[in-house]
Design a protein around this motif. Sequence first.
Motif, PDB file in Angstrom:
ATOM      1  N   GLY A  46      35.655  30.981  35.689  1.00 28.74           N
ATOM      2  CA  GLY A  46      37.314  30.789  36.023  1.00 28.74           C
ATOM      3  C   GLY A  46      37.696  29.311  35.790  1.00 28.74           C
ATOM      4  N   GLN A  47      36.894  28.711  34.828  1.00 21.62           N
ATOM      5  CA  GLN A  47      37.359  27.348  34.419  1.00 21.62           C
ATOM      6  C   GLN A  47      38.693  27.421  33.422  1.00 21.62           C
ATOM      7  OE1 GLN A  47      33.908  25.244  33.547  1.00 21.62           O
ATOM      8  NE2 GLN A  47      33.923  24.073  35.540  1.00 21.62           N
ATOM      9  N   ILE A  61      46.196  36.476  35.968  1.00 23.45           N
ATOM     10  CA  ILE A  61      45.276  37.380  36.640  1.00 23.45           C
ATOM     11  C   ILE A  61      43.887  37.449  35.758  1.00 23.45           C
ATOM     12  CG2 ILE A  61      44.810  39.562  37.427  1.00 23.45           C
ATOM     13  CD1 ILE A  61      47.564  39.765  38.061  1.00 23.45           C
ATOM     14  N   THR A  62      42.798  37.130  36.502  1.00 22.51           N
ATOM     15  CA  THR A  62      41.581  37.114  35.413  1.00 22.51           C
ATOM     16  C   THR A  62      40.532  38.061  36.061  1.00 22.51           C
ATOM     17  OG1 THR A  62      39.748  35.525  34.715  1.00 22.51           O
ATOM     18  CG2 THR A  62      40.700  34.862  37.091  1.00 22.51           C
ATOM     19  N   LEU A  63      39.864  38.802  35.171  1.00 22.71           N
ATOM     20  CA  LEU A  63      39.212  39.933  35.601  1.00 22.71           C
ATOM     21  C   LEU A  63      37.684  39.591  35.462  1.00 22.71           C
ATOM     22  CD1 LEU A  63      40.924  43.000  33.926  1.00 22.71           C
ATOM     23  CD2 LEU A  63      41.439  41.857  36.017  1.00 22.71           C
ATOM     24  N   GLU A  64      36.776  39.711  36.600  1.00 24.09           N
ATOM     25  CA  GLU A  64      35.475  39.251  36.534  1.00 24.09           C
ATOM     26  C   GLU A  64      34.796  40.423  37.347  1.00 24.09           C
ATOM     27  OE1 GLU A  64      32.208  38.484  35.467  1.00 24.09           O
ATOM     28  OE2 GLU A  64      33.850  37.190  34.530  1.00 24.09           O
ATOM     29  N   SER A  68      30.921  35.342  40.876  1.00 24.14           N
ATOM     30  CA  SER A  68      31.753  35.143  42.139  1.00 24.14           C
ATOM     31  C   SER A  68      33.186  34.996  41.961  1.00 24.14           C
ATOM     32  CB  SER A  68      30.754  34.038  42.821  1.00 24.14           C
ATOM     33  OG  SER A  68      31.714  33.682  44.031  1.00 24.14           O
ATOM     34  N   LEU A  69      33.812  35.794  42.631  1.00 25.33           N
ATOM     35  CA  LEU A  69      35.307  35.476  42.782  1.00 25.33           C
ATOM     36  C   LEU A  69      35.478  34.555  43.664  1.00 25.33           C
ATOM     37  CD1 LEU A  69      36.628  39.223  43.183  1.00 25.33           C
ATOM     38  CD2 LEU A  69      36.083  38.074  40.926  1.00 25.33           C
ATOM     39  N   LYS A  70      34.763  34.257  44.632  1.00 27.88           N
ATOM     40  CA  LYS A  70      35.171  33.134  45.575  1.00 27.88           C
ATOM     41  C   LYS A  70      34.726  31.703  44.785  1.00 27.88           C
ATOM     42  CE  LYS A  70      33.006  30.936  49.812  1.00 27.88           C
ATOM     43  NZ  LYS A  70      32.074  30.912  50.692  1.00 27.88           N
ATOM     44  N   ASN A  89      37.843  41.951  40.842  1.00 25.93           N
ATOM     45  CA  ASN A  89      36.664  42.491  40.214  1.00 25.93           C
ATOM     46  C   ASN A  89      37.183  43.832  39.858  1.00 25.93           C
ATOM     47  OD1 ASN A  89      34.353  43.839  39.960  1.00 25.93           O
ATOM     48  ND2 ASN A  89      33.334  43.427  41.943  1.00 25.93           N
ATOM     49  N   ILE A  90      37.550  43.984  38.549  1.00 18.56           N
ATOM     50  CA  ILE A  90      38.234  45.098  37.933  1.00 18.56           C
ATOM     51  C   ILE A  90      37.657  45.336  36.654  1.00 18.56           C
ATOM     52  CG2 ILE A  90      40.363  46.050  37.204  1.00 18.56           C
ATOM     53  CD1 ILE A  90      41.858  44.984  39.394  1.00 18.56           C
TER      54      ILE A  90
END
Length: 224
Positions: A46-47, A61-64, A68-70, A89-90
């Motif tokens: 996420g950086q 909007i970032t898909l992963e 960890s989304l947290k 989470n998509i």
Amino acid sequence: MKTNPFLEIENPKPLGAGSYEMALPLINALNITAGMRVLEVGAGTGQVAATLAKFWGVSVITLEPWESLKDIQEYSTEQGVENQVLPLNINAKCMPFADESFDAVFSIGSFFMIEERELALKEIIRVTRKEGYIGIGEPMCTQNPIRIELEEYEIFESYKKWLRSVKWNSNLFEQYGLTIEENYYFEDSYQWMIDNFRYYDGEKDFILQDEGRWLSLGLVVGRK
């Protein structure tokens, strides 16, 4: 922008070679400006998303699907952009967004790992506005012949499965109606790979022996 904020990230956690080095050239090629709505395919830690939101004044909007989304959201909060970054989470092959939802879409070190890339690209194009930009920066193979001794490495089987050339990716973009704006291999690819030795068994030796002849990092940007 005189400095490169992606290379000034404290405690950087790239998930692949050249991830942050490729980020600024890719973002510049996408013509991203303040106020845009941007989609990132493959958030990693996420950086990149947080840095983009912070320094460019955009929402991301970032898909992963794996990390960890947290952790991604916590990092965005640390950077003061928690309201500008939304990790989801998509899977990129089937997205719940309306047509033409985003001004730009990009992926760093992730698009090449998507099975059925054609389906993902069709979806990415669908959710990108008309005249919007789509770009990838990731490991790519060159069209140079590979040395026979390197074919014996176990990691080479994985490379053959996933890696494609700049030309192949450019042709894919064009096949689905995109106009190629930029496409090239990064001149410093080999050095970036050496600087980022976090590899599986045998990969380090493969990179050192290949010396950037076949294995590289490339960028492809198209406009809808």
